[in-house]
Design a protein around this motif. Structure first.
Motif, PDB file in Angstrom:
ATOM      1  N   LEU A 131       4.936   2.172  -1.710  1.00  0.00           N
ATOM      2  CA  LEU A 131       3.992   3.288  -1.833  1.00  0.00           C
ATOM      3  C   LEU A 131       2.652   2.801  -2.384  1.00  0.00           C
ATOM      4  CD1 LEU A 131       6.244   6.186  -3.204  1.00  0.00           C
ATOM      5  CD2 LEU A 131       4.880   6.272  -1.123  1.00  0.00           C
ATOM      6  N   ARG A 132       2.703   1.958  -3.385  1.00  0.00           N
ATOM      7  CA  ARG A 132       1.467   1.423  -3.963  1.00  0.00           C
ATOM      8  C   ARG A 132       0.755   0.514  -2.977  1.00  0.00           C
ATOM      9  NH1 ARG A 132       0.699   1.159 -10.235  1.00  0.00           N
ATOM     10  NH2 ARG A 132      -1.134   0.051  -9.501  1.00  0.00           N
ATOM     11  N   LEU A 135       4.182   0.439   7.154  1.00  0.00           N
ATOM     12  CA  LEU A 135       4.531   1.329   6.036  1.00  0.00           C
ATOM     13  C   LEU A 135       4.365   2.808   6.410  1.00  0.00           C
ATOM     14  CD1 LEU A 135       2.680  -0.669   3.224  1.00  0.00           C
ATOM     15  CD2 LEU A 135       5.145  -0.624   3.636  1.00  0.00           C
ATOM     16  N   ASN A 136       4.372   3.085   7.710  1.00  0.00           N
ATOM     17  CA  ASN A 136       4.142   4.463   8.188  1.00  0.00           C
ATOM     18  C   ASN A 136       5.121   5.478   7.605  1.00  0.00           C
ATOM     19  OD1 ASN A 136       1.873   4.085   9.690  1.00  0.00           O
ATOM     20  ND2 ASN A 136       2.927   3.797  11.639  1.00  0.00           N
ATOM     21  N   ASN A 137       6.386   5.068   7.470  1.00  0.00           N
ATOM     22  CA  ASN A 137       7.426   6.020   7.074  1.00  0.00           C
ATOM     23  C   ASN A 137       7.790   5.938   5.587  1.00  0.00           C
ATOM     24  OD1 ASN A 137       7.695   6.849   9.806  1.00  0.00           O
ATOM     25  ND2 ASN A 137       8.981   5.058  10.211  1.00  0.00           N
ATOM     26  N   VAL A 138       6.950   5.314   4.789  1.00  0.00           N
ATOM     27  CA  VAL A 138       7.317   5.074   3.397  1.00  0.00           C
ATOM     28  C   VAL A 138       7.440   6.367   2.593  1.00  0.00           C
ATOM     29  CG1 VAL A 138       4.945   4.707   2.571  1.00  0.00           C
ATOM     30  CG2 VAL A 138       6.843   3.608   1.411  1.00  0.00           C
ATOM     31  N   GLU A 139       6.592   7.376   2.874  1.00  0.00           N
ATOM     32  CA  GLU A 139       6.662   8.641   2.124  1.00  0.00           C
ATOM     33  C   GLU A 139       7.973   9.379   2.386  1.00  0.00           C
ATOM     34  OE1 GLU A 139       3.877   7.863   3.739  1.00  0.00           O
ATOM     35  OE2 GLU A 139       2.200   8.008   2.324  1.00  0.00           O
ATOM     36  N   SER A 140       8.358   9.442   3.676  1.00  0.00           N
ATOM     37  CA  SER A 140       9.611  10.142   4.017  1.00  0.00           C
ATOM     38  C   SER A 140      10.813   9.409   3.433  1.00  0.00           C
ATOM     39  CB  SER A 140       9.758  10.279   5.537  1.00  0.00           C
ATOM     40  OG  SER A 140       9.740   9.016   6.167  1.00  0.00           O
ATOM     41  N   GLY A 154      10.002   0.378 -11.597  1.00  0.00           N
ATOM     42  CA  GLY A 154       9.427   0.283 -10.259  1.00  0.00           C
ATOM     43  C   GLY A 154       7.912   0.284 -10.286  1.00  0.00           C
ATOM     44  N   ILE A 155       7.331   1.182 -11.087  1.00  0.00           N
ATOM     45  CA  ILE A 155       5.876   1.273 -11.210  1.00  0.00           C
ATOM     46  C   ILE A 155       5.307  -0.016 -11.811  1.00  0.00           C
ATOM     47  CG2 ILE A 155       3.997   2.453 -12.431  1.00  0.00           C
ATOM     48  CD1 ILE A 155       5.741   5.040 -12.209  1.00  0.00           C
ATOM     49  N   LEU A 156       5.969  -0.498 -12.854  1.00  0.00           N
ATOM     50  CA  LEU A 156       5.490  -1.713 -13.522  1.00  0.00           C
ATOM     51  C   LEU A 156       5.577  -2.937 -12.620  1.00  0.00           C
ATOM     52  CD1 LEU A 156       6.893  -1.357 -17.156  1.00  0.00           C
ATOM     53  CD2 LEU A 156       4.502  -1.671 -16.522  1.00  0.00           C
ATOM     54  N   LYS A 157       6.681  -3.077 -11.888  1.00  0.00           N
ATOM     55  CA  LYS A 157       6.848  -4.240 -11.016  1.00  0.00           C
ATOM     56  C   LYS A 157       5.824  -4.234  -9.882  1.00  0.00           C
ATOM     57  CE  LYS A 157      11.579  -5.740 -11.840  1.00  0.00           C
ATOM     58  NZ  LYS A 157      12.913  -6.005 -11.252  1.00  0.00           N
ATOM     59  N   ALA A 158       5.537  -3.042  -9.365  1.00  0.00           N
ATOM     60  CA  ALA A 158       4.519  -2.935  -8.310  1.00  0.00           C
ATOM     61  C   ALA A 158       3.152  -3.338  -8.851  1.00  0.00           C
ATOM     62  CB  ALA A 158       4.479  -1.514  -7.761  1.00  0.00           C
ATOM     63  N   TYR A 159       2.852  -2.910 -10.069  1.00  0.00           N
ATOM     64  CA  TYR A 159       1.567  -3.235 -10.695  1.00  0.00           C
ATOM     65  C   TYR A 159       1.472  -4.730 -10.993  1.00  0.00           C
ATOM     66  CZ  TYR A 159      -2.275  -3.121 -14.084  1.00  0.00           C
ATOM     67  OH  TYR A 159      -3.444  -3.353 -14.757  1.00  0.00           O
TER      68      TYR A 159
END
Length: 312
Positions: free
Chosen positions: A16-17, A115-120, A152-157
């Motif tokens: 997502l990020r 990444l088109n379907n990442v939100e769903s 998850g948020i931290l690893k993405a950052y």
């Protein structure tokens, strides 16, 4: 089961990020592309104007004949030709930049397509998470999922910080190469001023050619570095003059052929390169500090989750 969905949540958060990051980068590249197109249009006008000046001077008019007899025509024609070469050089440089930006946009669009379907996918995982929480009789289920979200948020950052550090290190490398070439050109230029002759002049310009190539590379890598900083500079609390960073090479390419013979211009270019190197090094230091701090936070979350599992 909890471990499996935790892993998926961490991955999807990262995706997502990434999507948000690619979208922001494409938008910024497109703005830059329009600016470069406008610059190319202006440079084309300048080039045609300089070309016209040279052509007019080369024609044997009565005015030019008097200038030739008085010994001023060759000097003026030489200056006009230098300005024509400089205009051509700037146009080529801008066209090269336009091509690089266009390629960067296409590459990002291809990445975005995956990444088109990442939100769903994320919504589906959230639904599964809700069902698991309801089905679980553990009082710690909510806390477990909360920790996985944070992780998850931290690893993405952390991944974004790492990518920015890699991009910044590339800029630093290119600037160091340019600095080395300019220092050599400056040394040979000093020697040339004290009667070094054609050999010292040749070597000086050879190092200037190397510096030019390195500065173009640095400007290109600076552009990618700037894009990596777009989505993290606020989160990392970085004060960065992005526009200034992107224009850092203008001092070198503007008037390169016209006045780069002047020793002072070489030294000015060297000082500007050193200044940019200092700025990039400071940003890299801040990013590395942020990177280490966030890694520590992930480790803390890992210990907290482990203790929670062991207490069940």
């Amino acid at each position: 089961m909890f471990s499996e969905i935790n892993t998926k949540l961490i991955e999807i958060k990262g995706d997502l990020r990434k999507k948000q990051k690619f979208e922001a980068q494409i938008e910024d590249f497109q703005k830059e592309y329009k600016v470069v197109e406008e610059r190319i249009a202006q440079l084309q006008k300048n080039y045609k104007s300089e070309e016209k000046d040279v052509t007019q001077l080369e024609k044997m008019t009565l005015k030019n004949l008097f200038a030739l007899l008085s010994g001023t025509k060759d000097e003026k024609l030489s200056k006009e030709k230098q300005e024509l070469i400089a205009a051509k050089h700037k146009l080529e440089e801008a066209s090269k930049t336009k091509s690089e930006i266009n390629k960067a946009i296409l590459d990002l669009k291809n990445k975005l397509h995956t990444l088109n379907n990442v939100e769903s996918s994320y919504k589906q995982l959230l639904s599964e998470k809700e069902k698991m929480i309801k089905a679980s009789h553990s009082p710690h289920a909510d806390k477990m999922f909360e920790l996985s979200e944070q992780e998850g948020i931290l690893k993405a950052y952390i991944q974004e910080l790492e990518e920015a550090i890699v991009a910044g290190t590339r800029v630093k490398h290119d600037l160091l190469e340019a600095q080395t070439s300019l220092e050599k050109a400056s040394n040979w230029g000093t020697f040339d001023m004290f009667g070094g002759g054609s050999i010292s002049s040749f070597v000086k310009h050879q190092h200037l050619d190397e510096a030019e190539a390195s500065i173009h590379k640095a400007q290109t890598s600076m552009r990618y570095f700037q894009k990596e900083l777009l989505d993290i500079k606020e989160e990392a609390h970085l004060e960065i003059d992005i526009s200034g960073m992107l224009k850092f090479a203008d001092f070198f390419f503007d008037g390169f052929f016209v006045d780069m013979m002047v020793q002072g211009k070489i030294n000015d270019s060297l000082e500007q390169t050193k200044s940019q190197l200092t700025k990039v090094s400071e940003i890299l230091s801040d990013l590395t500090e942020q990177f280490e701090a966030r890694k520590g936070e992930v480790e803390t979350i890992g210990h907290e989750r482990k203790e929670l599992i062991e207490s069940l």
